[in-house]
Write an enzyme that holds these catalytic residues in place. Sequence first.
Site, PDB file in Angstrom:
ATOM      1  N   LYS A 183      14.523   0.901  -9.098  1.00  0.00           N
ATOM      2  CA  LYS A 183      15.510   1.469  -7.832  1.00  0.00           C
ATOM      3  C   LYS A 183      16.825   0.779  -7.227  1.00  0.00           C
ATOM      4  O   LYS A 183      17.809   1.384  -7.017  1.00  0.00           O
ATOM      5  CB  LYS A 183      14.935   1.322  -6.409  1.00  0.00           C
ATOM      6  CG  LYS A 183      13.831   2.931  -6.561  1.00  0.00           C
ATOM      7  CD  LYS A 183      12.851   2.681  -5.816  1.00  0.00           C
ATOM      8  CE  LYS A 183      12.187   3.933  -5.361  1.00  0.00           C
ATOM      9  NZ  LYS A 183      10.986   4.180  -4.217  1.00  0.00           N
ATOM     10  N   ASP A 216      14.958   9.375  -0.594  1.00  0.00           N
ATOM     11  CA  ASP A 216      13.141   8.629   1.011  1.00  0.00           C
ATOM     12  C   ASP A 216      13.696   9.550   1.795  1.00  0.00           C
ATOM     13  O   ASP A 216      12.952  10.318   2.928  1.00  0.00           O
ATOM     14  CB  ASP A 216      12.582   7.325   0.490  1.00  0.00           C
ATOM     15  CG  ASP A 216      12.475   6.845  -0.856  1.00  0.00           C
ATOM     16  OD1 ASP A 216      12.518   7.595  -1.765  1.00  0.00           O
ATOM     17  OD2 ASP A 216      12.336   5.371  -1.145  1.00  0.00           O
ATOM     18  N   GLY A 253       4.741  -1.272  10.002  1.00  0.00           N
ATOM     19  CA  GLY A 253       5.248  -1.838   7.982  1.00  0.00           C
ATOM     20  C   GLY A 253       6.459  -1.871   8.038  1.00  0.00           C
ATOM     21  O   GLY A 253       7.606  -1.638   9.247  1.00  0.00           O
ATOM     22  N   ALA A 254       7.354  -3.238   7.399  1.00  0.00           N
ATOM     23  CA  ALA A 254       8.498  -3.097   6.920  1.00  0.00           C
ATOM     24  C   ALA A 254       8.774  -3.243   5.743  1.00  0.00           C
ATOM     25  O   ALA A 254       9.532  -3.894   5.610  1.00  0.00           O
ATOM     26  CB  ALA A 254       8.560  -4.231   7.763  1.00  0.00           C
ATOM     27  N   GLY A 298       9.813  -1.043   1.910  1.00  0.00           N
ATOM     28  CA  GLY A 298      10.583  -0.354   1.814  1.00  0.00           C
ATOM     29  C   GLY A 298      10.573   1.194   2.267  1.00  0.00           C
ATOM     30  O   GLY A 298      11.172   1.525   2.598  1.00  0.00           O
ATOM     31  N   TYR A 303      -1.396   9.584   1.641  1.00  0.00           N
ATOM     32  CA  TYR A 303      -1.125  11.381   1.493  1.00  0.00           C
ATOM     33  C   TYR A 303      -3.133  11.436   0.752  1.00  0.00           C
ATOM     34  O   TYR A 303      -3.455  12.108   0.440  1.00  0.00           O
ATOM     35  CB  TYR A 303      -0.369  11.643   0.764  1.00  0.00           C
ATOM     36  CG  TYR A 303      -0.315  11.475  -0.106  1.00  0.00           C
ATOM     37  CD1 TYR A 303       0.883  10.382  -0.453  1.00  0.00           C
ATOM     38  CD2 TYR A 303      -1.098  11.326  -1.781  1.00  0.00           C
ATOM     39  CE1 TYR A 303       1.587   9.771  -1.992  1.00  0.00           C
ATOM     40  CE2 TYR A 303      -0.459  10.719  -2.390  1.00  0.00           C
ATOM     41  CZ  TYR A 303       0.751   9.466  -2.772  1.00  0.00           C
ATOM     42  OH  TYR A 303       1.011   9.006  -3.701  1.00  0.00           O
ATOM     43  N   GLY A 321       1.364  12.015   4.188  1.00  0.00           N
ATOM     44  CA  GLY A 321       2.919  11.662   3.570  1.00  0.00           C
ATOM     45  C   GLY A 321       2.733  12.907   2.473  1.00  0.00           C
ATOM     46  O   GLY A 321       3.942  12.738   2.078  1.00  0.00           O
TER      47      GLY A 321
HETATM   48  P1  ATR Z   1       6.591  -0.283   0.677  1.00  0.00           P
HETATM   49  O1  ATR Z   1       7.647   0.189  -0.366  1.00  0.00           O
HETATM   50  O2  ATR Z   1       6.018   1.151  -0.085  1.00  0.00           O
HETATM   51  O3  ATR Z   1       6.778   0.140   2.375  1.00  0.00           O
HETATM   52  P2  ATR Z   1       5.855  -2.804  -0.011  1.00  0.00           P
HETATM   53  O4  ATR Z   1       7.300  -3.168   0.818  1.00  0.00           O
HETATM   54  O5  ATR Z   1       4.630  -3.189  -0.675  1.00  0.00           O
HETATM   55  O6  ATR Z   1       5.645  -1.101   0.102  1.00  0.00           O
HETATM   56  O7  ATR Z   1       5.499  -3.028   2.229  1.00  0.00           O
HETATM   57  C1  ATR Z   1       4.072  -2.345   2.546  1.00  0.00           C
HETATM   58  C2  ATR Z   1       3.915  -2.605   4.089  1.00  0.00           C
HETATM   59  O8  ATR Z   1       2.179  -2.560   4.597  1.00  0.00           O
HETATM   60  C3  ATR Z   1       4.726  -3.614   4.460  1.00  0.00           C
HETATM   61  O9  ATR Z   1       4.747  -3.440   5.582  1.00  0.00           O
HETATM   62  C4  ATR Z   1       3.448  -4.928   4.725  1.00  0.00           C
HETATM   63  O10 ATR Z   1       2.900  -5.806   5.600  1.00  0.00           O
HETATM   64  P3  ATR Z   1       3.443  -7.382   5.035  1.00  0.00           P
HETATM   65  O11 ATR Z   1       5.249  -7.442   5.385  1.00  0.00           O
HETATM   66  O12 ATR Z   1       2.570  -8.161   6.312  1.00  0.00           O
HETATM   67  O13 ATR Z   1       3.012  -7.703   3.829  1.00  0.00           O
HETATM   68  C5  ATR Z   1       1.853  -3.951   5.241  1.00  0.00           C
HETATM   69  N1  ATR Z   1       0.391  -4.259   4.998  1.00  0.00           N
HETATM   70  C6  ATR Z   1       0.320  -3.605   3.333  1.00  0.00           C
HETATM   71  N2  ATR Z   1      -1.240  -4.672   3.499  1.00  0.00           N
HETATM   72  C7  ATR Z   1      -1.507  -4.948   4.923  1.00  0.00           C
HETATM   73  C8  ATR Z   1      -2.639  -5.299   5.862  1.00  0.00           C
HETATM   74  N3  ATR Z   1      -3.608  -5.512   5.483  1.00  0.00           N
HETATM   75  N4  ATR Z   1      -2.639  -5.128   6.784  1.00  0.00           N
HETATM   76  C9  ATR Z   1      -1.082  -5.365   7.455  1.00  0.00           C
HETATM   77  N5  ATR Z   1       0.190  -4.912   7.353  1.00  0.00           N
HETATM   78  C10 ATR Z   1      -0.339  -4.378   5.501  1.00  0.00           C
END
Ligand code: ATR
Length: 287
Positions: free
Chosen positions: A69, A105, A129-130, A132, A227, A248
């Site tokens: 991407k 997206d 979450g933070a 992508g 989803y 989703g």
């Molecule tokens: P995407 O592109 O789908 O958003 P990603 O970039 O891997 O995927 O982001 C995953 C998100 O899920 C992140 O915000 C991650 O939190 P961290 O920044 O702390 O890694 C969050 N996440 C994944 N597993 C988690 C968990 N067990 N508890 C809390 N947050 C989680």
Amino acid sequence: MDGRTTVCGVIANPVAHSMSPVLQNLYAQRTGVNLAYVPFKVEPDMLQDMIRGAYAMNILGLNVTVPFKSQVMPFLKEIDETAEDIGAVNTLIRIDGGYKGYNSDVPGITRVIQEEGYEVDGRDCIVIGAGGAAHAACYALMKLGARHIYVLNRTQARSDELEHWMNSLAGRKIIMSLPLDAWDWIPGDGYLAVQTTSVGMTPNVGRAAIEDPEFYKKIRCAIDCIYTPTETKFMQNVKAAGGKAVNGLRMLLYQGIVSYEIWNPGVKVSEETVLEAEQAIMEMLGQ
Ligand code: ATR
């Protein structure tokens, strides 16, 4: 297929799990467009060759998935403003001299928010979450006129990065980043919330990134980007506190439909076909 068939496809590695060929070929059939959509497995070091080859072969459009991407961006002729801001493209269309990159997206999530009738303009929102997906959600909410967005994330460094990026794009302090357990700093209630973490996804059903039922009293309406399962623990918590929540699936579908409509200007995928596509996804997922 005949001599006039237009070719599109998806670039991924691995690609066999992609649901896009089934969906995109369904849209082509239902809208009566002579288009074939195929999977392309591309090695990361062949990305530029692939772009040149696709252009040479007159391939109209491509979807790009992880990890391509952002990697594909230097090889494009033009990049749409949203994709440039987000730093990720997932849809390419052939233009004179190369490909133009888009990000579907953001319009995908925007369409879900609008269809659900979730009001954003002048209101405060929450994003959990933070990664992508959170970047795309925050960007869509900003464009829809959100006043403030509280970003809750496990790793504060990532939400701080998102805050910095979005605030500089918006030219004001739109994002407030907080650790997950600091949700009670968020004032009042009535929020639109977008859940973007993978917590609660099959097989780890029955979990939510924030478990405390008190948090859910703040939420008026919500989207969970997950989803599978079709109803997550997060959605159950929102509903138990009196809010509305959707999964989703529509977001996933609309991302693909936005791509299809970029490749076929003026063509619209009907609601009837969206329902058929939803059914096809559920079958592919074995649900
Ligand atoms: P995407 O592109 O789908 O958003 P990603 O970039 O891997 O995927 O982001 C995953 C998100 O899920 C992140 O915000 C991650 O939190 P961290 O920044 O702390 O890694 C969050 N996440 C994944 N597993 C988690 C968990 N067990 N508890 C809390 N947050 C989680």
